[in-house]
Design a protein around this motif. Structure first.
Motif, PDB file in Angstrom:
ATOM      1  N   ILE A 178      45.596   4.938   9.741  1.00  0.00           N
ATOM      2  CA  ILE A 178      47.032   4.645   9.774  1.00  0.00           C
ATOM      3  C   ILE A 178      47.233   3.226  10.272  1.00  0.00           C
ATOM      4  O   ILE A 178      46.612   2.805  11.249  1.00  0.00           O
ATOM      5  CB  ILE A 178      47.781   5.652  10.671  1.00  0.00           C
ATOM      6  CG1 ILE A 178      47.525   7.088  10.173  1.00  0.00           C
ATOM      7  CG2 ILE A 178      49.266   5.368  10.691  1.00  0.00           C
ATOM      8  CD1 ILE A 178      48.149   8.158  11.017  1.00  0.00           C
ATOM      9  N   ARG A 179      48.095   2.489   9.599  1.00  0.00           N
ATOM     10  CA  ARG A 179      48.354   1.095   9.924  1.00  0.00           C
ATOM     11  C   ARG A 179      49.780   0.942  10.438  1.00  0.00           C
ATOM     12  O   ARG A 179      50.720   1.484   9.851  1.00  0.00           O
ATOM     13  CB  ARG A 179      48.145   0.231   8.679  1.00  0.00           C
ATOM     14  CG  ARG A 179      48.458  -1.243   8.866  1.00  0.00           C
ATOM     15  CD  ARG A 179      48.025  -2.023   7.641  1.00  0.00           C
ATOM     16  NE  ARG A 179      48.610  -1.481   6.421  1.00  0.00           N
ATOM     17  CZ  ARG A 179      48.159  -1.725   5.211  1.00  0.00           C
ATOM     18  NH1 ARG A 179      47.078  -2.470   5.047  1.00  0.00           N
ATOM     19  NH2 ARG A 179      48.751  -1.213   4.160  1.00  0.00           N
ATOM     20  N   ARG A 180      49.892   0.182  11.534  1.00  0.00           N
ATOM     21  CA  ARG A 180      51.226  -0.086  12.064  1.00  0.00           C
ATOM     22  C   ARG A 180      51.960  -1.026  11.120  1.00  0.00           C
ATOM     23  O   ARG A 180      51.404  -2.003  10.643  1.00  0.00           O
ATOM     24  CB  ARG A 180      51.138  -0.710  13.452  1.00  0.00           C
ATOM     25  CG  ARG A 180      50.609   0.247  14.511  1.00  0.00           C
ATOM     26  CD  ARG A 180      50.825  -0.317  15.883  1.00  0.00           C
ATOM     27  NE  ARG A 180      50.322   0.566  16.917  1.00  0.00           N
ATOM     28  CZ  ARG A 180      50.993   1.582  17.422  1.00  0.00           C
ATOM     29  NH1 ARG A 180      52.203   1.852  16.969  1.00  0.00           N
ATOM     30  NH2 ARG A 180      50.481   2.346  18.365  1.00  0.00           N
ATOM     31  N   CYS A 181      53.206  -0.722  10.848  1.00  0.00           N
ATOM     32  CA  CYS A 181      53.996  -1.509   9.912  1.00  0.00           C
ATOM     33  C   CYS A 181      55.160  -2.156  10.658  1.00  0.00           C
ATOM     34  O   CYS A 181      55.590  -1.698  11.709  1.00  0.00           O
ATOM     35  CB  CYS A 181      54.539  -0.642   8.776  1.00  0.00           C
ATOM     36  SG  CYS A 181      53.244   0.044   7.734  1.00  0.00           S
ATOM     37  N   THR A 182      55.635  -3.228  10.062  1.00  0.00           N
ATOM     38  CA  THR A 182      56.847  -3.833  10.582  1.00  0.00           C
ATOM     39  C   THR A 182      58.016  -2.899  10.331  1.00  0.00           C
ATOM     40  O   THR A 182      57.941  -1.970   9.523  1.00  0.00           O
ATOM     41  CB  THR A 182      57.095  -5.174   9.895  1.00  0.00           C
ATOM     42  OG1 THR A 182      57.147  -4.960   8.474  1.00  0.00           O
ATOM     43  CG2 THR A 182      55.980  -6.155  10.199  1.00  0.00           C
ATOM     44  N   GLU A 183      59.093  -3.133  11.038  1.00  0.00           N
ATOM     45  CA  GLU A 183      60.253  -2.260  10.903  1.00  0.00           C
ATOM     46  C   GLU A 183      60.755  -2.270   9.457  1.00  0.00           C
ATOM     47  O   GLU A 183      61.052  -3.317   8.885  1.00  0.00           O
ATOM     48  CB  GLU A 183      61.366  -2.737  11.843  1.00  0.00           C
ATOM     49  CG  GLU A 183      61.020  -2.598  13.319  1.00  0.00           C
ATOM     50  CD  GLU A 183      60.854  -1.136  13.717  1.00  0.00           C
ATOM     51  OE1 GLU A 183      61.475  -0.266  13.066  1.00  0.00           O
ATOM     52  OE2 GLU A 183      60.112  -0.866  14.673  1.00  0.00           O
ATOM     53  N   MET A 184      60.811  -1.092   8.835  1.00  0.00           N
ATOM     54  CA  MET A 184      61.282  -0.962   7.466  1.00  0.00           C
ATOM     55  C   MET A 184      62.669  -0.322   7.484  1.00  0.00           C
ATOM     56  O   MET A 184      62.883   0.709   8.113  1.00  0.00           O
ATOM     57  CB  MET A 184      60.317  -0.102   6.631  1.00  0.00           C
ATOM     58  CG  MET A 184      60.728   0.059   5.168  1.00  0.00           C
ATOM     59  SD  MET A 184      59.568   1.088   4.216  1.00  0.00           S
ATOM     60  CE  MET A 184      58.105   0.056   4.257  1.00  0.00           C
ATOM     61  N   SER A 185      63.574  -0.952   6.777  1.00  0.00           N
ATOM     62  CA  SER A 185      64.941  -0.442   6.729  1.00  0.00           C
ATOM     63  C   SER A 185      65.001   0.836   5.910  1.00  0.00           C
ATOM     64  O   SER A 185      64.072   1.173   5.163  1.00  0.00           O
ATOM     65  CB  SER A 185      65.879  -1.488   6.124  1.00  0.00           C
ATOM     66  OG  SER A 185      65.483  -1.796   4.797  1.00  0.00           O
TER      67      SER A 185
END
Length: 373
Positions: A178-185
């Motif tokens: 699992i990869r941390r993602c930037t905030e997605m709207s």
């Protein structure tokens, strides 16, 4: 384990000329370093850490200095360590930064051995809620079968068409990356979900359709034979092999035993439908007219007396067989044009030939067939 760390430190402590880097020790790392022996009396031995490059005194573990007289006491060294920890408590070490950057780019492995501990993932590959140390919206990169030490990748997010819903119920143990993602709207999540739904629709369309060999428009068959006719370019082709077939005699492709006219499954479906339709028709007639035992008995009595008559024999004036499939078709009044109700091909009752192209042109000209007779 802690026992292994203590045992390793005990062994290294017995080696002469080997010390531990004080800076790495503050960061929670064990970095054994060889001390360079002094070349003259009163000179302080120096050591250079091979991990972080820190140069320090091999005797007092303080900052590098030339003379032994400049060595600090144990209390002063502990004070320096405390000050260094206080100054760098909010800063990440180089190793921690590399680990965090690797987790952001590649992802972090999570081993799951319990069905109740499976991560909550939707079909788009995003976490629907916080799970362990991961947050809602983080992206599932891959799934492997096995443990962290040895596993085989069975799904990656580069191919969402493989069906994530089926892989998520794969037998345990599983390894999730699992990869941390930037905030997605929320709009971004909806857009990604729409793209996935479109890909799944295209996959289903590809599995249940055949492209036209000429214009490449995909055509889906609901029922019937393997003879298909493209509504876009009017090309005749075989639904089983996808080959283009002649329009003047399309069923010659099937008569050569290249492909069956009807698939086995379609034949079985037609037989089932025919049996169901026959039973339904019989039930409808019984509901409408009741049981006909008395009429049947009267009819059998007439047959026994020789009063029953045969059905009149079909004549050529009443109709003709289709030149393509040999199905008998009755004439509609005096019109010579006929469309076979079996294969839907057009032909003439007068010359009993298949009509190719425009139907009215067949009845035009001095030598043409009469349209009515």
């Amino acid at each position: 384990s802690r026992w292994m760390q203590l045992k390793k430190q005990q062994i290294l402590d017995t080696l002469e000329g080997v010390v531990f880097c004080p800076r790495c020790e503050v960061l929670g790392l064990d970095s054994p370093t060889f001390v360079e022996p002094a070349t003259s009396e009163g000179e302080a031995p120096l050591a250079t850490c091979g991990h972080c490059g820190y140069v320090f005194c091999g005797r007092c573990y303080g900052i590098a200095h030339a003379n032994l007289a400049d060595c600090i006491s144990e209390e002063d060294r502990l004070l320096q360590v405390a000050q260094y920890k206080a100054e760098n408590s909010t800063k990440m070490s180089t190793f921690a930064k590399k680990q965090a950057r690797k987790e952001r780019e590649v992802g972090k492995l999570h081993e799951v051995t319990d069905d109740y501990d499976r991560p909550p993932v939707e079909t788009t590959g995003l976490l629907t809620q916080d799970w362990r140390d991961m947050r809602e919206g983080d992206e599932l990169v891959s799934i492997g079968s096995g443990t962290k030490d040895k596993f085989q990748v069975i799904w990656t997010n580069s191919n969402l068409m493989m069906g994530l819903d089926k892989v998520l119920v794969h037998p345990l143990p599983l390894v999730y990356r699992i990869r941390r993602c930037t905030e997605m709207s929320e709009e971004g999540k909806i857009q990604k979900r729409k793209i996935l739904e479109e890909l799944q629709s295209l996959k289903a369309l590809k599995q249940s359709s055949m492209p036209c060999p000429r214009c490449k428009v995909r055509i889906s068959r609901s029922a019937g034979c393997n003879h298909m006719r493209c509504v876009h370019c009017d090309t005749h082709f075989c639904y089983r092999c996808g080959a283009q077939i002649p329009s003047d005699n399309p069923y010659s492709h099937f008569s050569a035993n290249a492909c069956p006219t009807f698939d086995k499954g379609e034949v079985q479906r037609m037989q089932v439908d025919a049996a169901m339709n026959a039973d339904q028709m019989l039930q409808d007639l019984r509901n409408q007219f009741g049981r006909q035992e008395e009429l049947f008995a009267l009819f059998n009595a007439r047959v026994g007396e020789g009063t029953a008559t045969r059905a009149p024999k079909r004549t050529w004036e009443e109709g003709s067989p289709c030149p393509t499939c040999r199905q008998w078709n009755y004439r509609a009044g005096r019109a010579n044009h006929a469309r076979c109700h079996a294969c839907r091909s057009s032909y003439c009752h007068h010359c009993r030939q298949r009509i190719v192209g425009s139907v009215p042109s067949h009845y035009r000209g001095s030598d043409a067939c009469p349209q009515h007779s």
